[in-house]
Design an enzyme around this catalytic site. Structure first.
Site, PDB file in Angstrom:
ATOM      1  N   THR A  19      -3.623  15.345   4.451  1.00 11.36           N
ATOM      2  CA  THR A  19      -2.885  14.515   5.405  1.00 11.36           C
ATOM      3  C   THR A  19      -1.539  14.097   4.838  1.00 11.36           C
ATOM      4  O   THR A  19      -0.574  13.917   5.583  1.00 11.36           O
ATOM      5  CB  THR A  19      -3.733  13.274   5.763  1.00 11.36           C
ATOM      6  OG1 THR A  19      -4.903  13.735   6.451  1.00 11.36           O
ATOM      7  CG2 THR A  19      -2.994  12.301   6.643  1.00 11.36           C
ATOM      8  N   SER A  65      -8.385  19.517   3.301  1.00 13.93           N
ATOM      9  CA  SER A  65      -9.294  19.583   2.142  1.00 13.93           C
ATOM     10  C   SER A  65     -10.757  19.703   2.537  1.00 13.93           C
ATOM     11  O   SER A  65     -11.599  19.970   1.681  1.00 13.93           O
ATOM     12  CB  SER A  65      -9.071  18.405   1.184  1.00 13.93           C
ATOM     13  OG  SER A  65      -9.739  17.261   1.603  1.00 13.93           O
ATOM     14  N   THR A  98      -7.701  13.656   1.421  1.00 18.82           N
ATOM     15  CA  THR A  98      -8.616  12.609   0.955  1.00 18.82           C
ATOM     16  C   THR A  98     -10.083  13.041   1.040  1.00 18.82           C
ATOM     17  O   THR A  98     -10.926  12.505   0.321  1.00 18.82           O
ATOM     18  CB  THR A  98      -8.445  11.321   1.785  1.00 18.82           C
ATOM     19  OG1 THR A  98      -8.678  11.630   3.163  1.00 18.82           O
ATOM     20  CG2 THR A  98      -7.069  10.707   1.605  1.00 18.82           C
ATOM     21  N   ASP A  99     -10.373  13.998   1.931  1.00 14.95           N
ATOM     22  CA  ASP A  99     -11.783  14.224   2.277  1.00 14.95           C
ATOM     23  C   ASP A  99     -12.634  14.765   1.131  1.00 14.95           C
ATOM     24  O   ASP A  99     -13.813  14.404   1.011  1.00 14.95           O
ATOM     25  CB  ASP A  99     -11.885  15.154   3.486  1.00 14.95           C
ATOM     26  CG  ASP A  99     -11.501  14.439   4.785  1.00 14.95           C
ATOM     27  OD1 ASP A  99     -11.464  13.192   4.786  1.00 14.95           O
ATOM     28  OD2 ASP A  99     -11.241  15.128   5.786  1.00 14.95           O
TER      29      ASP A  99
HETATM   30  C1  SIN Z   1      -7.811  16.341   4.290  1.00 17.48           C
HETATM   31  O1  SIN Z   1      -8.685  15.892   3.539  1.00 17.48           O
HETATM   32  O2  SIN Z   1      -7.137  17.344   4.008  1.00 17.48           O
HETATM   33  C2  SIN Z   1      -7.544  15.700   5.602  1.00 17.48           C
HETATM   34  C3  SIN Z   1      -7.789  14.250   5.602  1.00 17.48           C
HETATM   35  C4  SIN Z   1      -6.907  13.472   4.681  1.00 17.48           C
HETATM   36  O3  SIN Z   1      -6.174  13.975   3.828  1.00 17.48           O
HETATM   37  O4  SIN Z   1      -6.953  12.228   4.819  1.00 17.48           O
END
Ligand code: SIN
Length: 320
Positions: A19, A65, A98-99
Protein backbone atom coordinates in the site's frame (compact mmCIF):
# COMPACT_ATOMS: atom_id res chain seq x y z
CA UNK A 1 27.38 -5.27 19.50
CA UNK A 2 28.69 -4.78 15.92
CA UNK A 3 28.73 -1.19 14.83
CA UNK A 4 28.51 0.57 11.49
CA UNK A 5 31.70 2.35 10.36
CA UNK A 6 31.22 6.11 10.69
CA UNK A 7 32.10 6.59 7.00
CA UNK A 8 29.07 4.49 5.99
CA UNK A 9 26.31 6.94 5.12
CA UNK A 10 24.44 5.53 2.16
CA UNK A 11 20.97 4.07 2.72
CA UNK A 12 19.68 1.62 0.13
CA UNK A 13 15.89 1.58 -0.32
CA UNK A 14 14.50 -1.62 -1.83
CA UNK A 15 10.87 -1.53 -2.97
CA UNK A 16 8.73 -4.67 -2.95
CA UNK A 17 5.26 -3.11 -3.34
CA UNK A 18 2.42 -2.78 -0.83
CA UNK A 19 0.00 0.00 0.00
CA UNK A 20 2.91 2.35 0.63
CA UNK A 21 3.39 2.15 -3.16
CA UNK A 22 -0.34 1.97 -3.84
CA UNK A 23 -2.23 4.19 -6.28
CA UNK A 24 -6.00 4.66 -6.38
CA UNK A 25 -7.86 5.65 -9.52
CA UNK A 26 -10.46 7.55 -7.41
CA UNK A 27 -8.90 10.65 -5.79
CA UNK A 28 -8.97 10.44 -2.03
CA UNK A 29 -9.70 6.71 -1.85
CA UNK A 30 -8.26 4.69 1.04
CA UNK A 31 -9.48 1.43 -0.46
CA UNK A 32 -9.90 0.07 -3.98
CA UNK A 33 -6.34 0.98 -4.95
CA UNK A 34 -3.66 -1.03 -6.69
CA UNK A 35 -0.95 -2.01 -4.20
CA UNK A 36 2.63 -1.85 -5.43
CA UNK A 37 1.86 0.42 -8.38
CA UNK A 38 4.76 2.84 -7.78
CA UNK A 39 8.51 2.15 -7.96
CA UNK A 40 10.76 2.84 -4.96
CA UNK A 41 12.16 6.06 -6.43
CA UNK A 42 8.64 7.58 -6.62
CA UNK A 43 8.17 6.93 -2.90
CA UNK A 44 11.47 8.66 -2.08
CA UNK A 45 10.64 11.59 -4.39
CA UNK A 46 7.38 12.15 -2.47
CA UNK A 47 9.27 12.92 0.78
CA UNK A 48 10.83 16.41 0.59
CA UNK A 49 12.84 15.76 3.76
CA UNK A 50 14.74 13.00 1.95
CA UNK A 51 16.01 15.34 -0.76
CA UNK A 52 19.80 15.50 -0.60
CA UNK A 53 20.16 12.43 1.63
CA UNK A 54 22.60 9.81 0.30
CA UNK A 55 20.10 7.25 -0.99
CA UNK A 56 20.06 4.55 -3.62
CA UNK A 57 16.75 2.99 -4.70
CA UNK A 58 15.95 -0.37 -6.27
CA UNK A 59 12.56 -1.82 -7.18
CA UNK A 60 12.79 -5.54 -6.53
CA UNK A 61 9.06 -6.28 -6.85
CA UNK A 62 5.74 -4.45 -7.06
CA UNK A 63 3.59 -6.93 -5.20
CA UNK A 64 0.47 -6.77 -3.13
CA UNK A 65 2.10 -8.54 -0.20
CA UNK A 66 -0.79 -11.01 0.11
CA UNK A 67 0.87 -12.50 -3.00
CA UNK A 68 4.37 -12.61 -1.47
CA UNK A 69 6.25 -15.74 -2.54
CA UNK A 70 9.36 -17.64 -1.55
CA UNK A 71 11.35 -16.74 -4.69
CA UNK A 72 10.91 -13.03 -3.92
CA UNK A 73 12.04 -13.65 -0.35
CA UNK A 74 15.25 -15.28 -1.59
CA UNK A 75 15.92 -12.44 -4.06
CA UNK A 76 15.28 -9.92 -1.28
CA UNK A 77 17.51 -11.64 1.28
CA UNK A 78 20.32 -11.94 -1.28
CA UNK A 79 19.96 -8.26 -2.27
CA UNK A 80 19.93 -7.11 1.36
CA UNK A 81 22.98 -9.25 2.18
CA UNK A 82 24.90 -7.86 -0.81
CA UNK A 83 24.09 -4.22 0.05
CA UNK A 84 24.96 -4.67 3.74
CA UNK A 85 28.40 -5.93 2.68
CA UNK A 86 29.19 -2.63 0.91
CA UNK A 87 31.34 -0.48 3.24
CA UNK A 88 29.62 2.75 2.15
CA UNK A 89 26.16 1.43 3.11
CA UNK A 90 24.87 2.34 6.57
CA UNK A 91 21.69 0.30 6.31
CA UNK A 92 18.90 -0.96 4.11
CA UNK A 93 15.22 0.02 4.00
CA UNK A 94 12.65 -2.38 2.56
CA UNK A 95 9.27 -0.95 1.59
CA UNK A 96 6.63 -3.69 1.86
CA UNK A 97 2.93 -4.37 2.15
CA UNK A 98 1.61 -4.61 5.70
CA UNK A 99 -0.25 -7.88 5.18
CA UNK A 100 2.70 -10.31 5.23
CA UNK A 101 5.36 -7.96 6.56
CA UNK A 102 5.79 -9.92 9.81
CA UNK A 103 6.58 -13.04 7.77
CA UNK A 104 9.15 -11.29 5.57
CA UNK A 105 10.72 -9.78 8.70
CA UNK A 106 11.05 -13.23 10.26
CA UNK A 107 12.50 -14.63 7.03
CA UNK A 108 15.10 -11.84 6.81
CA UNK A 109 15.94 -12.20 10.52
CA UNK A 110 16.74 -15.89 10.04
CA UNK A 111 18.58 -15.60 6.71
CA UNK A 112 20.50 -12.29 6.90
CA UNK A 113 23.16 -11.42 9.48
CA UNK A 114 21.91 -7.87 9.91
CA UNK A 115 24.93 -6.32 11.60
CA UNK A 116 23.67 -3.07 10.09
CA UNK A 117 20.00 -2.05 10.30
CA UNK A 118 17.55 -3.65 7.91
CA UNK A 119 14.42 -1.56 8.31
CA UNK A 120 11.10 -2.62 6.89
CA UNK A 121 8.41 -0.02 6.48
CA UNK A 122 4.94 0.13 5.04
CA UNK A 123 1.71 2.14 5.07
CA UNK A 124 -2.00 1.66 5.55
CA UNK A 125 -3.02 4.42 3.17
CA UNK A 126 -2.03 4.43 -0.50
CA UNK A 127 0.48 6.98 -1.74
CA UNK A 128 -2.37 8.80 -3.55
CA UNK A 129 -4.49 9.27 -0.38
CA UNK A 130 -5.09 12.87 0.77
CA UNK A 131 -3.04 12.21 3.93
CA UNK A 132 -0.85 9.16 3.32
CA UNK A 133 1.07 7.65 6.23
CA UNK A 134 3.81 6.22 3.98
CA UNK A 135 5.99 9.34 3.61
CA UNK A 136 6.52 9.77 7.37
CA UNK A 137 7.11 6.03 7.83
CA UNK A 138 9.67 6.08 4.99
CA UNK A 139 11.42 9.12 6.46
CA UNK A 140 11.60 7.38 9.85
CA UNK A 141 12.86 4.17 8.24
CA UNK A 142 15.65 5.95 6.31
CA UNK A 143 16.68 7.87 9.43
CA UNK A 144 16.76 4.63 11.42
CA UNK A 145 18.76 2.84 8.73
CA UNK A 146 21.39 5.59 8.97
CA UNK A 147 21.50 5.54 12.79
CA UNK A 148 24.99 4.56 14.04
CA UNK A 149 24.96 1.44 16.20
CA UNK A 150 21.51 0.27 15.12
CA UNK A 151 21.31 -3.31 13.89
CA UNK A 152 18.93 -6.17 13.30
CA UNK A 153 15.76 -6.56 11.28
CA UNK A 154 13.43 -3.77 12.35
CA UNK A 155 10.06 -2.27 11.50
CA UNK A 156 9.59 1.51 11.42
CA UNK A 157 5.87 2.18 11.48
CA UNK A 158 3.46 4.66 13.01
CA UNK A 159 6.02 6.55 15.07
CA UNK A 160 7.47 3.41 16.64
CA UNK A 161 10.25 0.92 15.97
CA UNK A 162 9.61 -2.79 16.48
CA UNK A 163 11.85 -5.83 16.33
CA UNK A 164 10.89 -7.53 13.07
CA UNK A 165 10.26 -10.87 14.74
CA UNK A 166 8.02 -9.30 17.38
CA UNK A 167 5.99 -7.19 14.96
CA UNK A 168 2.47 -8.28 14.08
CA UNK A 169 -0.33 -6.67 12.16
CA UNK A 170 -3.21 -6.12 14.55
CA UNK A 171 -5.64 -3.95 12.59
CA UNK A 172 -6.96 -4.27 9.07
CA UNK A 173 -7.65 -0.62 8.36
CA UNK A 174 -6.40 1.92 10.92
CA UNK A 175 -2.98 3.54 10.60
CA UNK A 176 -2.03 2.14 14.05
CA UNK A 177 -1.87 -1.28 12.45
CA UNK A 178 1.15 -2.88 14.15
CA UNK A 179 2.05 -4.03 17.62
CA UNK A 180 5.17 -5.52 19.13
CA UNK A 181 3.08 -8.02 21.09
CA UNK A 182 3.89 -8.29 24.78
CA UNK A 183 7.43 -7.04 24.13
CA UNK A 184 6.14 -3.70 22.86
CA UNK A 185 8.16 -1.22 20.84
CA UNK A 186 11.97 -1.06 20.76
CA UNK A 187 12.02 2.70 20.33
CA UNK A 188 9.73 5.65 19.67
CA UNK A 189 10.11 8.69 17.48
CA UNK A 190 9.75 11.98 19.32
CA UNK A 191 9.92 15.13 17.21
CA UNK A 192 12.24 13.41 14.72
CA UNK A 193 14.49 11.95 17.42
CA UNK A 194 14.73 8.32 18.33
CA UNK A 195 13.91 7.49 21.96
CA UNK A 196 15.27 3.96 22.60
CA UNK A 197 13.30 1.79 25.02
CA UNK A 198 15.25 -1.46 24.71
CA UNK A 199 18.42 -2.83 23.11
CA UNK A 200 18.53 -3.55 19.38
CA UNK A 201 17.53 -7.14 18.60
CA UNK A 202 20.15 -9.88 18.40
CA UNK A 203 21.69 -10.34 14.96
CA UNK A 204 20.68 -13.75 13.59
CA UNK A 205 20.98 -15.06 10.00
CA UNK A 206 21.50 -18.62 11.29
CA UNK A 207 19.54 -20.12 8.41
CA UNK A 208 21.21 -18.29 5.50
CA UNK A 209 21.98 -21.73 4.07
CA UNK A 210 18.32 -21.97 3.02
CA UNK A 211 19.03 -19.33 0.35
CA UNK A 212 21.18 -21.85 -1.50
CA UNK A 213 18.37 -24.43 -1.61
CA UNK A 214 16.13 -24.07 -4.69
CA UNK A 215 12.71 -22.86 -3.49
CA UNK A 216 11.06 -25.73 -5.37
CA UNK A 217 12.87 -28.03 -2.91
CA UNK A 218 11.79 -26.18 0.21
CA UNK A 219 9.60 -28.33 2.43
CA UNK A 220 5.89 -27.56 2.29
CA UNK A 221 4.69 -26.15 5.62
CA UNK A 222 1.06 -25.15 6.17
CA UNK A 223 -0.90 -23.45 8.93
CA UNK A 224 -4.06 -25.04 10.32
CA UNK A 225 -6.32 -23.10 12.67
CA UNK A 226 -7.93 -24.80 15.65
CA UNK A 227 -11.53 -23.70 16.19
CA UNK A 228 -14.88 -24.99 17.38
CA UNK A 229 -15.82 -27.99 15.28
CA UNK A 230 -12.28 -28.34 13.82
CA UNK A 231 -11.79 -31.42 11.62
CA UNK A 232 -8.81 -33.76 11.63
CA UNK A 233 -9.46 -34.33 7.93
CA UNK A 234 -7.72 -31.00 7.21
CA UNK A 235 -4.46 -32.32 8.69
CA UNK A 236 -4.82 -35.62 6.84
CA UNK A 237 -5.47 -33.83 3.54
CA UNK A 238 -2.44 -31.55 3.95
CA UNK A 239 -0.17 -34.45 4.87
CA UNK A 240 -1.46 -36.38 1.85
CA UNK A 241 -0.77 -33.29 -0.31
CA UNK A 242 2.89 -33.30 0.73
CA UNK A 243 3.09 -31.11 3.84
CA UNK A 244 6.29 -31.91 5.72
CA UNK A 245 5.46 -29.45 8.47
CA UNK A 246 2.33 -28.03 10.06
CA UNK A 247 1.82 -25.14 12.43
CA UNK A 248 -1.38 -25.41 14.42
CA UNK A 249 -2.72 -21.95 15.25
CA UNK A 250 -4.15 -23.01 18.58
CA UNK A 251 -6.78 -21.35 20.69
CA UNK A 252 -5.75 -19.29 23.73
CA UNK A 253 -2.43 -20.50 25.08
CA UNK A 254 -2.00 -22.95 22.21
CA UNK A 255 -4.76 -25.44 23.01
CA UNK A 256 -5.84 -27.64 20.10
CA UNK A 257 -9.29 -29.14 19.37
CA UNK A 258 -9.22 -32.85 20.22
CA UNK A 259 -10.09 -33.90 16.63
CA UNK A 260 -7.23 -31.83 15.26
CA UNK A 261 -4.88 -32.99 18.02
CA UNK A 262 -5.53 -36.66 17.25
CA UNK A 263 -4.85 -36.05 13.55
CA UNK A 264 -1.75 -33.99 14.36
CA UNK A 265 -0.36 -36.80 16.51
CA UNK A 266 -0.98 -39.30 13.73
CA UNK A 267 0.76 -36.97 11.26
CA UNK A 268 3.71 -36.62 13.66
CA UNK A 269 3.96 -40.38 13.88
CA UNK A 270 4.06 -40.47 10.07
CA UNK A 271 6.99 -38.01 9.98
CA UNK A 272 5.31 -34.62 9.67
CA UNK A 273 6.78 -32.00 12.02
CA UNK A 274 4.00 -30.27 13.94
CA UNK A 275 4.44 -27.08 15.95
CA UNK A 276 1.93 -25.07 17.94
CA UNK A 277 1.38 -21.32 18.03
CA UNK A 278 -1.48 -19.22 19.33
CA UNK A 279 -4.12 -17.56 17.22
CA UNK A 280 -4.34 -14.84 19.93
CA UNK A 281 -2.79 -11.55 18.89
CA UNK A 282 -0.38 -11.56 21.85
CA UNK A 283 0.77 -13.86 24.60
CA UNK A 284 2.10 -16.65 22.41
CA UNK A 285 2.27 -20.14 23.88
CA UNK A 286 3.62 -20.83 27.36
CA UNK A 287 5.10 -24.32 27.63
CA UNK A 288 3.10 -26.35 30.15
CA UNK A 289 5.91 -28.87 30.45
CA UNK A 290 3.54 -31.72 29.56
CA UNK A 291 5.59 -34.49 27.94
CA UNK A 292 3.00 -35.12 25.21
CA UNK A 293 2.35 -31.47 24.28
CA UNK A 294 2.94 -30.48 20.65
CA UNK A 295 6.23 -28.52 20.35
CA UNK A 296 6.48 -24.72 20.14
CA UNK A 297 8.82 -22.81 17.80
CA UNK A 298 12.20 -22.89 19.61
CA UNK A 299 13.09 -19.49 21.11
CA UNK A 300 9.99 -17.99 19.47
CA UNK A 301 7.01 -18.89 21.63
CA UNK A 302 5.51 -15.46 20.87
CA UNK A 303 5.72 -15.93 17.10
CA UNK A 304 2.45 -15.54 15.24
CA UNK A 305 1.32 -18.70 13.42
CA UNK A 306 2.52 -17.18 10.12
CA UNK A 307 5.93 -16.38 11.63
CA UNK A 308 6.16 -19.87 13.17
CA UNK A 309 5.48 -21.28 9.69
CA UNK A 310 8.49 -19.39 8.31
CA UNK A 311 10.70 -20.67 11.14
CA UNK A 312 9.58 -24.27 10.68
CA UNK A 313 10.03 -24.12 6.91
CA UNK A 314 13.56 -22.75 7.27
CA UNK A 315 14.40 -25.27 9.99
CA UNK A 316 13.30 -28.14 7.77
CA UNK A 317 14.99 -26.64 4.67
CA UNK A 318 18.33 -26.42 6.48
CA UNK A 319 17.92 -29.73 8.29
CA UNK A 320 17.93 -28.03 11.70
C1 SIN B 1 -0.18 -5.27 1.00
O1 SIN B 1 0.09 -5.91 2.03
O2 SIN B 1 0.56 -5.26 0.00
C2 SIN B 1 -1.45 -4.50 0.90
C3 SIN B 1 -1.90 -3.96 2.20
C4 SIN B 1 -0.97 -2.98 2.82
O3 SIN B 1 0.18 -2.76 2.44
O4 SIN B 1 -1.43 -2.36 3.81
Amino acid sequence: MPSTPSSARLVVVIGTGGTIAGAASRPGAHLGYQAGALPAQALVDAVPALAGRPLETHSLAQLDSCDMDHATWVALAQAVTAHLARPEVAGVVVTHGTDTLEETATFLHRTVAATKPVVLTAAMRPATAPSPDGPQNLLDAVTLAATPGACGVLLAFGGAVYAGTEARKVHGYRVEAFSGGDAGALALWQDGRLRPLRDWPAVDGAEAAALAVPVADWPVVDVVTSHAGARGAVVQALAAAGARGLVIAGTGNGSVHRELLAAARAAQAAGVTVWRASRCVAGGVVDSGAADALPIAPDAADATPAQARVRLMLALATGA
